[in-house]
Design a protein around this motif. Sequence first.
Motif, PDB file in Angstrom:
ATOM      1  N   GLU A  20       0.839  -1.208   0.000  1.00 36.30           N
ATOM      2  CA  GLU A  20       0.000   0.000   0.000  1.00 36.30           C
ATOM      3  C   GLU A  20       0.872   1.254   0.000  1.00 36.30           C
ATOM      4  O   GLU A  20       0.608   2.199  -0.744  1.00 36.30           O
ATOM      5  N   ASP A  21       1.918   1.256   0.815  1.00 37.89           N
ATOM      6  CA  ASP A  21       2.818   2.410   0.877  1.00 37.89           C
ATOM      7  C   ASP A  21       3.511   2.645  -0.464  1.00 37.89           C
ATOM      8  O   ASP A  21       3.648   3.792  -0.911  1.00 37.89           O
ATOM      9  N   GLN A  22       3.950   1.571  -1.109  1.00 37.60           N
ATOM     10  CA  GLN A  22       4.583   1.703  -2.431  1.00 37.60           C
ATOM     11  C   GLN A  22       3.588   2.261  -3.453  1.00 37.60           C
ATOM     12  O   GLN A  22       3.934   3.118  -4.268  1.00 37.60           O
ATOM     13  N   ASN A  23       2.348   1.770  -3.391  1.00 36.73           N
ATOM     14  CA  ASN A  23       1.323   2.252  -4.318  1.00 36.73           C
ATOM     15  C   ASN A  23       1.037   3.740  -4.126  1.00 36.73           C
ATOM     16  O   ASN A  23       0.888   4.476  -5.109  1.00 36.73           O
ATOM     17  N   VAL A  24       0.954   4.182  -2.887  1.00 37.28           N
ATOM     18  CA  VAL A  24       0.697   5.601  -2.606  1.00 37.28           C
ATOM     19  C   VAL A  24       1.832   6.449  -3.172  1.00 37.28           C
ATOM     20  O   VAL A  24       1.593   7.466  -3.835  1.00 37.28           O
ATOM     21  N   LEU A  25       3.064   6.044  -2.939  1.00 38.54           N
ATOM     22  CA  LEU A  25       4.218   6.771  -3.450  1.00 38.54           C
ATOM     23  C   LEU A  25       4.175   6.844  -4.980  1.00 38.54           C
ATOM     24  O   LEU A  25       4.352   7.919  -5.574  1.00 38.54           O
ATOM     25  N   CYS A  26       3.908   5.707  -5.617  1.00 36.76           N
ATOM     26  CA  CYS A  26       3.885   5.664  -7.086  1.00 36.76           C
ATOM     27  C   CYS A  26       2.713   6.446  -7.659  1.00 36.76           C
ATOM     28  O   CYS A  26       2.857   7.112  -8.691  1.00 36.76           O
TER      29      CYS A  26
END
Length: 142
Positions: A20-26
């Motif tokens: 989820e954190d990676q998706n938010v950043l991307c």
Amino acid sequence: MRTAIYARFSSDLQNDRSVEDQNVLCRGYAEKAGWRVVATFADHAVSGSSIHNRPDYQRMIGLAAAGEIDVILAEDIDRLSRNLADIARLYERMSFFGVKLVTAADGELDEMHIGFKGTQSAVFLKGLAQKTKRGMAGVIRQ
């Protein structure tokens, strides 16, 4: 630019929130670039040492081959692969399909990123394996 986001974390000892954190950043990166996110892919608790046994990675490659996306976006190159041969092969295939590889850490990847950061990722994985074996040997000695 039709964008697919790819996220991955390596171990079941890590928090599932990492994806989820990676998706938010991307998504933030894509929004700033004016790109439209058309798909997200994530492999949970799967090593980056190989592209095998990563079903969402394989689905993403299929989408690229079908001409459905223009960009693959990940947090960093090691989310795509920690295997130098695999990341080089991915770069070649995506170049053939006209799909850009982009990371939030480095922007659009080129041959220098693939060679340098791909090697760094592979060396990190090898060192991690050695440390894990050392730790397991210590447990056995106890």
